[in-house]
Design a protein around this motif. Structure first.
Motif, short mmCIF file in Angstrom:
data_model
loop_
_atom_site.label_atom_id
_atom_site.label_comp_id
_atom_site.label_asym_id
_atom_site.label_seq_id
_atom_site.Cartn_x
_atom_site.Cartn_y
_atom_site.Cartn_z
N MET A 1 0.51 -1.36 0.11
CA MET A 1 0.03 0.35 -0.35
C MET A 1 0.63 1.41 -0.30
SD MET A 1 -1.68 -0.02 4.09
CE MET A 1 -1.94 1.75 4.21
N ILE A 2 0.39 2.17 -0.19
CA ILE A 2 0.80 3.70 -0.50
C ILE A 2 0.00 4.41 1.34
CG2 ILE A 2 1.19 6.10 -1.40
CD1 ILE A 2 1.06 4.55 -3.99
N ALA A 3 0.97 4.96 2.08
CA ALA A 3 -0.08 5.15 3.00
C ALA A 3 0.67 6.92 3.46
CB ALA A 3 1.17 4.86 4.42
N TYR A 4 -0.99 7.41 4.16
CA TYR A 4 -0.50 9.07 3.57
C TYR A 4 -0.85 9.03 5.43
CZ TYR A 4 -5.76 7.94 3.00
OH TYR A 4 -6.88 7.52 3.39
N ALA A 5 -1.02 8.18 6.39
CA ALA A 5 -0.92 8.18 7.56
C ALA A 5 -0.14 7.18 8.32
CB ALA A 5 -2.30 8.37 8.08
N MET A 6 -0.23 7.26 9.73
CA MET A 6 0.85 6.49 10.24
C MET A 6 0.10 6.71 12.27
SD MET A 6 5.14 6.26 10.57
CE MET A 6 5.88 6.15 11.91
N ASN A 7 -0.38 5.84 12.38
CA ASN A 7 -1.01 5.45 13.66
C ASN A 7 -1.43 6.86 13.78
OD1 ASN A 7 0.44 3.39 14.68
ND2 ASN A 7 2.77 4.56 15.21
N GLY A 8 -2.34 7.92 12.85
CA GLY A 8 -3.74 8.47 12.86
C GLY A 8 -3.03 9.28 12.05
N GLU A 9 -2.28 10.05 11.77
CA GLU A 9 -1.83 11.22 11.95
C GLU A 9 -1.09 11.18 10.40
OE1 GLU A 9 0.33 11.94 15.46
OE2 GLU A 9 -1.50 12.00 16.34
N GLN A 10 -0.14 12.31 10.18
CA GLN A 10 0.08 12.05 8.93
C GLN A 10 1.51 12.02 8.87
OE1 GLN A 10 -0.32 16.60 7.44
NE2 GLN A 10 1.94 17.33 8.48
N LEU A 11 2.49 11.36 7.91
CA LEU A 11 4.10 10.80 8.45
C LEU A 11 4.85 11.46 8.98
CD1 LEU A 11 2.58 8.35 6.29
CD2 LEU A 11 4.80 8.32 5.99
N PRO A 12 5.64 11.58 9.70
CA PRO A 12 6.51 12.51 10.33
C PRO A 12 7.52 13.21 8.79
CG PRO A 12 6.64 11.40 11.82
CD PRO A 12 5.80 10.41 11.16
N LEU A 13 7.59 14.13 8.28
CA LEU A 13 8.47 14.21 7.46
C LEU A 13 9.88 13.22 7.33
CD1 LEU A 13 9.73 17.29 5.47
CD2 LEU A 13 12.19 16.16 6.04
N LEU A 14 10.81 12.90 8.18
CA LEU A 14 12.16 11.80 8.32
C LEU A 14 11.55 10.48 8.32
CD1 LEU A 14 14.49 13.63 10.95
CD2 LEU A 14 14.18 13.76 8.41
N ASN A 15 9.97 10.34 8.10
CA ASN A 15 9.33 8.85 7.75
C ASN A 15 9.01 8.64 7.11
OD1 ASN A 15 9.44 8.63 11.35
ND2 ASN A 15 10.09 7.21 9.96
N GLY A 16 9.16 9.61 6.23
CA GLY A 16 8.37 9.57 4.28
C GLY A 16 7.74 11.03 3.96
N PHE A 17 7.26 11.65 4.53
CA PHE A 17 6.09 12.28 4.74
C PHE A 17 6.29 12.96 3.02
CE2 PHE A 17 4.36 17.17 4.43
CZ PHE A 17 3.15 16.56 4.27
N PRO A 18 5.16 12.56 2.38
CA PRO A 18 3.96 13.02 2.59
C PRO A 18 3.50 11.43 2.28
CG PRO A 18 3.72 13.83 0.42
CD PRO A 18 5.48 13.78 0.92
N LEU A 19 3.93 10.25 1.07
CA LEU A 19 3.29 9.06 1.62
C LEU A 19 4.67 8.47 1.58
CD1 LEU A 19 1.62 10.29 -2.42
CD2 LEU A 19 0.52 10.05 -0.14
N ARG A 20 4.56 7.20 1.78
CA ARG A 20 5.21 5.88 1.92
C ARG A 20 4.54 4.49 1.48
NH1 ARG A 20 9.23 4.79 6.61
NH2 ARG A 20 10.17 3.33 5.70
N LEU A 21 5.76 4.16 0.62
CA LEU A 21 5.25 2.50 0.55
C LEU A 21 5.63 1.48 1.75
CD1 LEU A 21 4.59 0.94 -2.25
CD2 LEU A 21 6.90 0.22 -2.11
N ILE A 22 4.69 0.82 1.54
CA ILE A 22 4.05 -0.25 2.72
C ILE A 22 4.75 -1.62 2.31
CG2 ILE A 22 2.73 -1.08 4.69
CD1 ILE A 22 3.96 1.87 4.92
N VAL A 23 5.29 -2.53 2.32
CA VAL A 23 5.63 -3.70 1.73
C VAL A 23 5.07 -4.87 2.69
CG1 VAL A 23 6.78 -4.72 0.82
CG2 VAL A 23 6.64 -2.24 0.07
N PRO A 24 3.99 -4.70 3.13
CA PRO A 24 4.19 -5.61 4.84
C PRO A 24 4.81 -7.51 4.73
CG PRO A 24 2.28 -5.26 3.66
CD PRO A 24 3.16 -4.40 2.83
N GLY A 25 5.41 -6.97 5.81
CA GLY A 25 6.17 -8.36 5.54
C GLY A 25 7.56 -8.80 5.21
N TRP A 26 7.89 -7.64 4.93
CA TRP A 26 9.55 -7.82 3.90
C TRP A 26 10.31 -6.04 4.44
CZ3 TRP A 26 10.48 -8.87 -2.12
CH2 TRP A 26 10.10 -9.56 -2.22
N TYR A 27 11.22 -6.60 3.95
CA TYR A 27 12.58 -5.19 4.74
C TYR A 27 11.80 -3.70 4.06
CZ TYR A 27 14.89 -9.32 7.63
OH TYR A 27 15.32 -9.76 8.48
#
Lengths: 428, 110
Positions: A236-262
């Motif tokens: 998935m392509i995430a725009y929220a992390m724990n209910g809030e927008q991602l911190p910039l250093l964790n990939g704001f505004p969008l981050r690819l989520i690859v469940p189960g992979w490094y």
């Protein structure tokens, strides 16, 4: 690689249910704390202050790292590197609940050209390459036009725990805190690809973020997934992390989520999706982030001529979070022990605990299940009758029956450590 | 609360949720500007660190190197050549011996 594909697909419905509101969803700190249960004894490391140093328990130095809170949107973190940032989550954070707070979620970048500002109105995600229609999606397009999905998943650096490799290897010298678990909300990659229309003959999908190399001719950080994996409905392509927008250093505004992979595949500040009709031959896929094609990605130090393959799925791990090496207990008194576990690319089947150095194992109690890709809390208690040194161990078996090994793996990049963890304690 | 998740809302009818439902509850995503620490520290050692300070600070701060474990000379040579060949560090061969010698002296291992 994905041996439980069918299971993953059927579970994806359970894990990826669209939700109406992030506010009704997000694990507040209070709920998480309530879920932990055991209040009394806290043997975890004490809260960290800015000028404090932490000592990572590596076999050789340097072991000292500053605790920093100098990074934007981040609380106290173990400082591994200032530029580009490598920030490690302190161990005690994992003791507070299965969801890692955004402000203490670890940070890892390769290249130092990281935009320090993202204008949400100007930002566009490109979808291009071997597709019927090239797309340029705004944040609003993504929020408004695509079904929203949510999933709890562990994000772990390929080199988490590298500092414990023996012999030691170059790279970021992480202890065990280059990992975290969050509830990610966003859209399915599959839905985005379907909008663009993947053409017949597509083999991979390549992802790039807004970060750039410092030297123009150096290799830009890009990663690829096989087309079927990209379209499995879980990536998935995430725009929220724990209910809030991602911190910039964790990939704001969008981050690819690859469940189960490094995490190497979890592209931050995702801005470019390119459907490829031939395999990606870029450096970050073919040379960097490759592992020996051997059990546990393990070889003998110095061994050469081994077939290398791109790192891929994660393997089971478990940790103590309320005790560290050197803890001492009163002999004969019951002490609560707890920690976290994850199954890798599938759920946790069981967590077992040993107080006799691995000779015998007892099951630990498992906490709430927030989905097979997330952390699971475990707890037990122990009374050490005999005074003296004891080795406490914890091991996880995942739902595919894969158990943590009792000997550490080794490879030249320091990837995929998942040996059974041991904590040396004293009964006095 | 989290446990109740599957019970809330549109699980099962997921794909039938109409667009207006999403629109009402769109999370707020706000433009963000931050300031990152400069990371402009130098390698310690004065003149003995001159070559490494001139060549090894463009892409990462010195803690990348200073936090490494002690490594044998051959491993340090390999690191420096990796920076040049793979990451395109603009380093003249003439500077390599002084860089390696600093690394071996400060972070060497037999």
């Amino acid at each position: 690689m994905r041996n439980d594909k069918e299971d993953a697909l059927s579970q994806s419905l359970r894990n990826l249910h669209p939700v109406r509101s992030a506010a009704t969803q997000r694990p507040s700190r209070r709920t998480v704390l309530q879920n932990i249960g055991i209040a009394g004894l806290s043997l975890a490391v004490s809260p960290a202050f800015a000028d404090e140093m932490v000592k990572l328990p590596f076999a050789s130095g340097p072991r000292e790292r500053p605790i920093t809170h100098a990074f934007p949107q981040k609380g106290d973190m173990i400082l591994q590197r200032v530029r580009p940032p490598l920030l490690e989550t302190p161990l005690d954070v994992f003791d507070r609940g299965v969801f890692t707070p955004n402000d203490q979620f670890y940070v890892r970048w390769h290249w130092a050209e990281i935009p320090n500002s993202v204008d949400v109105n100007a930002f566009r995600l490109a979808v291009r390459g071997h597709v019927d229609r090239t797309l340029s999606l705004s944040i609003t397009d993504i929020l408004r036009d695509l079904p929203r999905v949510e999933l709890a998943a562990v994000n772990q650096c390929s080199g988490n725990s590298r500092g414990f490799f023996s012999p030691r290897v170059p790279g970021a010298q992480w202890a065990n805190g280059a990992m975290g678990n969050a509830k990610w909300a966003g859209v399915r990659l599959k839905d985005v690809l379907d909008r663009a229309g993947v053409k017949a003959g597509a083999v991979q999908v390549r992802f790039k973020g807004l970060d750039e190399p410092v030297v123009p001719e150096a290799p830009t950080f890009r990663k690829s997934l096989a087309i079927d994996h990209a379209r499995d409905g879980e990536v998935m392509i995430a725009y929220a992390m724990n209910g809030e927008q991602l911190p910039l250093l964790n990939g704001f505004p969008l981050r690819l989520i690859v469940p189960g992979w490094y995490s190497t595949y979890w592209i931050k500040m995702l801005s470019d999706i390119e459907v490829l009709d031939k395999p990606d031959d870029n450096y970050w896929m073919t040379v960097a982030y490759t592992i020996p094609d051997t059990p546990h990605a393990s070889i003998a130090p110095g061994q050469s001529g081994v077939k290398m393959v791109p790192i891929n799925r994660m393997v089971p791990r478990s940790f103590f979070t309320n005790i560290t090496d050197g803890a001492s207990f009163t002999a004969g008194t019951r002490v609560p022990l707890r920690g976290i576990a994850f199954g890798g690319d599938t759920g946790v089947a069981k967590v077992e605990f040993s107080s006799d150095g691995g000779k015998s194992w007892q099951p630990a109690r498992l906490g709430d299940d927030f989905g097979k890709y997330g952390f699971r809390q475990w707890q037990t208690d122990v009374a050490l009758a005999d005074k003296g040194d004891h080795a406490l161990m914890v091991r996880c078996t995942n739902s595919a029956g894969e158990v943590q090994p009792d000997t550490p793996n080794w490879n030249g990049s320091g990837f995929m450590r998942n040996v059974i963890e041991t904590v040396q304690v004293k009964a006095v | 609360m989290l446990k109740g998740l599957a019970a809330i809302g549109c699980f099962g009818t997921a794909l039938l949720c109409s667009t207006p439902a999403w629109v009402q509850d769109l999370p707020v995503i706000k433009s963000t500007t931050v300031e990152l620490p400069a990371g402009d520290a130098l390698f310690p050692g004065g003149s003995s660190a001159e070559a490494i300070n001139n060549n090894c600070l463009a892409c990462h701060s010195p803690d990348m190197v200073l936090n490494q474990p002690p490594l044998p000379k051959a491993a340090w040579e390999a690191v420096v050549h990796k920076m040049i060949n793979v990451y395109k560090a603009p380093i003249g061969e003439a500077d390599v011996p002084a860089i390696v010698s600093y690394l071996v002296k400060t972070k060497g291992k037999d």
